[in-house]
Design a protein around this motif. Structure first.
Motif, PDB file in Angstrom:
ATOM      1  N   ILE A   1     -43.324 -25.623   5.518  1.00 26.05           N
ATOM      2  CA  ILE A   1     -44.117 -25.628   4.286  1.00 26.05           C
ATOM      3  C   ILE A   1     -43.828 -24.370   3.472  1.00 26.05           C
ATOM      4  CG2 ILE A   1     -46.483 -25.507   3.388  1.00 26.05           C
ATOM      5  CD1 ILE A   1     -47.320 -27.223   5.806  1.00 26.05           C
ATOM      6  N   GLY A   2     -43.641 -23.256   4.184  1.00 27.28           N
ATOM      7  CA  GLY A   2     -43.313 -22.007   3.508  1.00 27.28           C
ATOM      8  C   GLY A   2     -42.012 -22.085   2.736  1.00 27.28           C
ATOM      9  N   THR A   3     -41.018 -22.809   3.278  1.00 23.12           N
ATOM     10  CA  THR A   3     -39.755 -22.948   2.551  1.00 23.12           C
ATOM     11  C   THR A   3     -39.937 -23.735   1.256  1.00 23.12           C
ATOM     12  OG1 THR A   3     -39.127 -24.977   3.744  1.00 23.12           O
ATOM     13  CG2 THR A   3     -38.452 -22.888   4.715  1.00 23.12           C
ATOM     14  N   ILE A   4     -40.825 -24.723   1.289  1.00 24.82           N
ATOM     15  CA  ILE A   4     -41.110 -25.498   0.078  1.00 24.82           C
ATOM     16  C   ILE A   4     -41.800 -24.624  -0.967  1.00 24.82           C
ATOM     17  CG2 ILE A   4     -42.399 -27.466  -0.845  1.00 24.82           C
ATOM     18  CD1 ILE A   4     -42.064 -28.778   1.930  1.00 24.82           C
ATOM     19  N   LEU A   5     -42.754 -23.821  -0.518  1.00 30.36           N
ATOM     20  CA  LEU A   5     -43.437 -22.912  -1.441  1.00 30.36           C
ATOM     21  C   LEU A   5     -42.471 -21.876  -2.007  1.00 30.36           C
ATOM     22  CD1 LEU A   5     -46.753 -22.326   0.555  1.00 30.36           C
ATOM     23  CD2 LEU A   5     -46.473 -23.664  -1.541  1.00 30.36           C
ATOM     24  N   THR A   6     -41.520 -21.419  -1.174  1.00 26.08           N
ATOM     25  CA  THR A   6     -40.522 -20.459  -1.647  1.00 26.08           C
ATOM     26  C   THR A   6     -39.684 -21.054  -2.762  1.00 26.08           C
ATOM     27  OG1 THR A   6     -40.411 -19.404   0.537  1.00 26.08           O
ATOM     28  CG2 THR A   6     -38.558 -19.033  -0.962  1.00 26.08           C
ATOM     29  N   ALA A   7     -39.248 -22.289  -2.573  1.00 28.55           N
ATOM     30  CA  ALA A   7     -38.507 -22.960  -3.635  1.00 28.55           C
ATOM     31  C   ALA A   7     -39.357 -23.086  -4.893  1.00 28.55           C
ATOM     32  CB  ALA A   7     -38.062 -24.343  -3.151  1.00 28.55           C
ATOM     33  N   GLY A   8     -40.642 -23.357  -4.708  1.00 25.31           N
ATOM     34  CA  GLY A   8     -41.533 -23.511  -5.849  1.00 25.31           C
ATOM     35  C   GLY A   8     -41.659 -22.248  -6.674  1.00 25.31           C
ATOM     36  N   TYR A   9     -41.892 -21.115  -6.020  1.00 29.48           N
ATOM     37  CA  TYR A   9     -42.117 -19.901  -6.833  1.00 29.48           C
ATOM     38  C   TYR A   9     -40.826 -19.381  -7.453  1.00 29.48           C
ATOM     39  CZ  TYR A   9     -40.867 -16.672  -2.895  1.00 29.48           C
ATOM     40  OH  TYR A   9     -40.242 -15.977  -1.887  1.00 29.48           O
ATOM     41  N   PHE A  10     -39.695 -19.580  -6.790  1.00 27.94           N
ATOM     42  CA  PHE A  10     -38.450 -19.120  -7.414  1.00 27.94           C
ATOM     43  C   PHE A  10     -38.064 -20.004  -8.599  1.00 27.94           C
ATOM     44  CE2 PHE A  10     -37.096 -16.372  -3.738  1.00 27.94           C
ATOM     45  CZ  PHE A  10     -36.820 -15.252  -4.504  1.00 27.94           C
ATOM     46  N   LEU A  11     -38.221 -21.313  -8.459  1.00 32.51           N
ATOM     47  CA  LEU A  11     -37.891 -22.203  -9.574  1.00 32.51           C
ATOM     48  C   LEU A  11     -38.831 -21.989 -10.750  1.00 32.51           C
ATOM     49  CD1 LEU A  11     -37.031 -25.475  -7.615  1.00 32.51           C
ATOM     50  CD2 LEU A  11     -35.433 -23.905  -8.727  1.00 32.51           C
ATOM     51  N   TRP A  12     -40.104 -21.750 -10.450  1.00 34.34           N
ATOM     52  CA  TRP A  12     -41.064 -21.478 -11.531  1.00 34.34           C
ATOM     53  C   TRP A  12     -40.733 -20.157 -12.219  1.00 34.34           C
ATOM     54  CZ3 TRP A  12     -46.667 -19.405 -11.226  1.00 34.34           C
ATOM     55  CH2 TRP A  12     -47.331 -19.669 -12.429  1.00 34.34           C
ATOM     56  N   THR A  13     -40.306 -19.173 -11.455  1.00 34.11           N
ATOM     57  CA  THR A  13     -39.908 -17.894 -12.043  1.00 34.11           C
ATOM     58  C   THR A  13     -38.709 -18.073 -12.962  1.00 34.11           C
ATOM     59  OG1 THR A  13     -40.734 -16.662 -10.122  1.00 34.11           O
ATOM     60  CG2 THR A  13     -39.115 -15.556 -11.539  1.00 34.11           C
TER      61      THR A  13
END
Length: 450
Positions: free
Chosen positions: A375-387
């Protein structure tokens, strides 16, 4: 053993110290000479390190290479004992590389108050300390007894491990000992952040692998589940914290907490796969996050702000090369297959499915942690793409439309190219690291197979 084999490590480690002494005698007014000397001596140390790569026996299954042992303080049986094995070599080389690239970067970019003599002399001294950490073996060889760890009771091992855990956990940093890191990065100059993220944080996780596990194997078994739990908390917590960040540099700082969480999860499994994954993750994090801090520093030099809202988007239109490089590095950091950030994290999760045999009573726990780590890897993708959406894309704000902002300079490109190549190369050819670390790691992991 040849004279070169005995002297190579000492030469690589202490050349920067000699460079610092030379810089100390250069007149302060000779600014460019000071910067050139910083590049020269850090580059000379890197050259020695590269030659060591060609002389390293990758087929040796165990033991130290380029080893030198000499009596130092006989009264306490302290020796000058240095060497490298598959565990320490990648981190040793990473230290030499990043310091050299930082020296190149300072040719044009120097933090306030702009004192190159003091700054570069101290950076070279720091290089000696960092590199020396990865090649010093006197503590380990006084402490290990016949390959079975420290010969004390399990209760004493647990007590000693608690002290080591506290020191190393703060250094990694693990949750909840991470609170110093974002502030440290925020206040540090660009080069300081690159070295902190790229090398200094690794000393904590390296301490677990090099000191805590082999010296205190029984205590490691006891502490491993707790370390794994804290590691996964760090992964998820840091990802959520990144989603809330407004300052670009603090966002990258919090991302380090999460990435180092994957490193600690791999270590906690006490398996060959997990510890190999941790070492690969340490190297990949050093290259990728070091690169991200270089980029954030360059963004600040142009925009004079790190606030995402003030940058306002549209960077791809204004400084397309810088924006493209930032996007490439961010995507590598989120773990895209084919880039360096992928292998360490995916194998750390894989090793959690089947931890070491001595942890067989905790298999359900580790598999649960694997799910939350995913789940953490999914959240990591989320915050980098949003950035990337908020910084690179969108309409260019009026505040920046008429301003002339330079794109990537030649000095920046020289400092960054080795890291960009490394991100792609290690993603495509992970065996370069795994082939170096595996035999030494397998020897360590045998302590936990019974």
């Amino acid at each position: 053993m040849s004279g070169w084999d005995k002297s190579a490590i000492t030469l690589a480690v202490f050349l920067p110290t000699f460079g610092a002494l030379v810089i100390a005698f250069v007149p302060r007014s000779m600014d460019r000479l000071v910067r050139a000397l910083g590049i020269l001596f850090s580059g000379a140390a890197l050259l020695v390190g590269i030659l060591m790569l060609f002389g390293f026996d990758y087929g040796a299954h165990d033991g130290l290479q380029f080893e030198l042992k000499a009596s130092w303080i006989s009264a306490i049986n302290a020796n000058y004992h240095v060497g490298v094995d598959g565990i320490s070599l990648p981190l040793f080389e990473l230290t030499l590389l990043l310091t050299f690239l930082c020296a190149i970067y300072t040719w044009r970019f120097l933090p306030q108050p702009g004192r190159p003599k003091a700054f570069l002399a101290l950076m070279l001294l720091l290089e000696t300390g960092m590199a020396g950490t990865f090649i010093s073996f006197d503590l380990v060889q006084l402490a290990r007894q016949g390959g079975a760890g420290l010969a004390v009771s399990r209760a004493v091992q647990n007590l000693i491990f608690a002290g080591l855990f506290l020191g190393f956990a703060i250094k990694v940093p693990m949750w909840p000992f991470h609170t110093w890191l974002p502030d440290a990065h925020t206040e540090a100059p660009t080069v300081g952040s690159v070295l902190l993220a790229g090398i200094l944080l690794k000393m904590g996780s390296y301490g677990f692998i090099r000191i805590a596990l082999p010296i205190l194997p029984q205590a490691a078994k006891t502490w491993a589940p707790a370390i794994a739990i804290l590691a996964v908390i760090a992964i998820v917590y840091a990802s959520l914290a990144c989603l809330a960040q407004r300052d670009l540099k603090r966002l990258i700082a919090f991302s380090s907490v999460g990435h180092m969480g994957f490193v600690m999860l791999g270590i906690a499994t006490l398996t060959t796969i997990g510890i190999n994954a941790a070492l690969f993750g340490m190297v990949a994090h050093g290259i990728i996050t070091g690169m991200l801090f270089f980029e954030v520093g360059s963004i600040y030099d142009r925009y004079h702000t790190r606030l995402i809202s003030d940058i306002g988007g549209g960077m791809l239109q204004k400084v397309p090369l810088l924006a493209g490089i930032f996007a490439f590095t961010a995507i590598a950091s989120l773990g895209l297959p084919g880039l360096a950030g992928f292998w360490g994290e995916v194998l750390a999760l894989l090793s959690s499915y089947s931890p070491a045999h001595i942890l067989s009573g905790h298999v359900t726990l580790f598999r649960t942690l694997m799910v939350f780590g995913g789940i953490g890897t999914i959240l990591t993708a989320g915050y980098f793409l949003w950035t990337l959406q908020r910084v690179n894309l969108g309409t260019l704000p009026d505040a920046w439309r008429e301003r002339a902002l330079p794109d990537v300079t030649a000095v920046e490109m020289m400092a960054w190219t080795p890291l960009l190549v490394g991100i792609l190369f290690l993603g495509l050819f992970p065996r370069v690291v795994f082939g170096t670390t595996n035999d030494a790691v397998a020897s360590l992991a045998r302590l936990f197979t019974g």
